[in-house]
Design an enzyme around this catalytic site. Sequence first.
Site, PDB file in Angstrom:
ATOM      1  N   GLU A  54       0.884  -0.967   0.069  1.00  0.00           N
ATOM      2  CA  GLU A  54      -0.146  -0.074   0.190  1.00  0.00           C
ATOM      3  C   GLU A  54       0.832   1.167  -0.095  1.00  0.00           C
ATOM      4  OE1 GLU A  54      -3.311   0.324   2.645  1.00  0.00           O
ATOM      5  OE2 GLU A  54      -4.125  -1.722   2.156  1.00  0.00           O
ATOM      6  N   HIS A  59      -8.479  10.180   1.432  1.00  0.00           N
ATOM      7  CA  HIS A  59      -8.223   8.962   0.710  1.00  0.00           C
ATOM      8  C   HIS A  59      -8.241   9.275  -0.763  1.00  0.00           C
ATOM      9  CE1 HIS A  59      -7.517   4.661  -0.704  1.00  0.00           C
ATOM     10  NE2 HIS A  59      -7.634   4.247   0.464  1.00  0.00           N
ATOM     11  N   ARG A  79      -0.427   8.987   1.077  1.00  0.00           N
ATOM     12  CA  ARG A  79      -2.002   9.403   0.680  1.00  0.00           C
ATOM     13  C   ARG A  79      -1.869  10.892   0.272  1.00  0.00           C
ATOM     14  NH1 ARG A  79      -5.167   5.132   4.042  1.00  0.00           N
ATOM     15  NH2 ARG A  79      -4.594   3.428   3.117  1.00  0.00           N
ATOM     16  N   HIS A  88     -11.172  10.424   5.092  1.00  0.00           N
ATOM     17  CA  HIS A  88     -11.075   9.004   5.266  1.00  0.00           C
ATOM     18  C   HIS A  88     -10.644   8.861   6.691  1.00  0.00           C
ATOM     19  CE1 HIS A  88     -10.180   5.004   4.619  1.00  0.00           C
ATOM     20  NE2 HIS A  88      -8.945   4.975   4.862  1.00  0.00           N
ATOM     21  N   ARG A 119      -1.335   9.648   7.986  1.00  0.00           N
ATOM     22  CA  ARG A 119      -0.946   8.094   8.452  1.00  0.00           C
ATOM     23  C   ARG A 119      -0.740   7.164   7.213  1.00  0.00           C
ATOM     24  NH1 ARG A 119      -4.309   3.969   7.928  1.00  0.00           N
ATOM     25  NH2 ARG A 119      -6.343   5.166   7.634  1.00  0.00           N
TER      26      ARG A 119
END
Length: 398
Positions: A118, A238, A285, A345, A380
């Site tokens: 990810e 997100h 992100r 998100h 994050r």
Amino acid sequence: MKRPLKVIVVGGGVAGMSFALRLNNLIGQGEVDIRMISKAPVETSNSHAAQGGVAAVIHANDSWEQHRDDTLAVGAGRCDVEVVERVVREGPGCIQELFKQGARFDTDAQGRLVAAFEGGHQAPRVVHHSDHTGAELVRVLQQQVRGSAHITITETLSALELLTMDDQRGRRCQGVIAIDIQTGVVHELYADVVVLATGGAGQIYRYTTNPVGATGSGVAMALRAGVPLRDMAFVQFHPTALYDPQRKQTFLISEAVRGAGAVLLRPDGTRLMEGLHPMADLAPRNVVARAIHSVMRELHVPHVWLDATPLGERFMHEFPMIMAHCKTVGIDPVKEPIPVMPAAHYLCGGIRTEAQGRTALDGLYALGECASSGLHGADRLASNSLLEALVIPRHAAA
Ligand code: SIN
């Protein structure tokens, strides 16, 4: 006879349940009375909706130091290094424990855990259960919570305010005021310790991946009680929520889809992230969401495209839930690109806590997304949230 320690846990997600179970295991039979309250069934929690997984080092060629460094890089200088080290070091142990408890993480033919890529991760480290990992964790934890004689769970009680009192030792939390959303009856619930595990606040935005319960209620209660917050400006968007303007709660297209090889495209079909960041589509992100937003503003388009067609039939096997949802809105990700846009998100900030989840108010703890433990910093790292919800509650319980 000594009376049992009374604990109220507000929230029915992974952080609240992990805490309740750990505390119950640490304290002897009959010495603790844990009351979990939530305003909706635990299946509607943000934890339950989590697709991607739990970030943890499981490969020999990966290391906790690399996981730490990735977390710090994405957090952009605002993480607490000690908290980061503690959390990432304990990740593999948490996964093993959940595995023993019956969590069905994806494994290879030899029964070894497999991990996905990810954004922001330099190694594949997202342990998952297909594309609905949160639901699997909630299943395993919930079974244990409901089977425990010393934990009760009421899924119709919405906490409204913290009860506080001043005595010679100073100010402390002594419970919560909660309303039963079925009967309208308001209760004063007293406890020795209150744990807020109320999740995020995505619902305050126009478009969010969060469920309806993510209203920031725990953070607001803490603020009204004078408990310090931290980094509330850092809200993670997100990059790839499904574009569907009719819905406030947008459907998430997991970052694991990009981890498996899907790429973002501009409206003219050119690669959106190429040349913008060394990690391209798997950049942190905030970088990817900002790049998409810039294209949307410059070209006056409501979305960009996520092209997962290179995955072919693999998409159906690895992302069955996403596939099924896309089909309901007439999109076949195997054959055509998916329209996506950024959506609110995750709340990276929250109620300020120290490493064990303790807030500045005596008797009050905060865990999971409503807390700012210092793990996330300004952004994050993907799948570090379920990890945090598993690790920090252990320390809070201890
Ligand atoms: C995702 O699956 O993309 C979301 C995982 C996360 O929020 O860390």
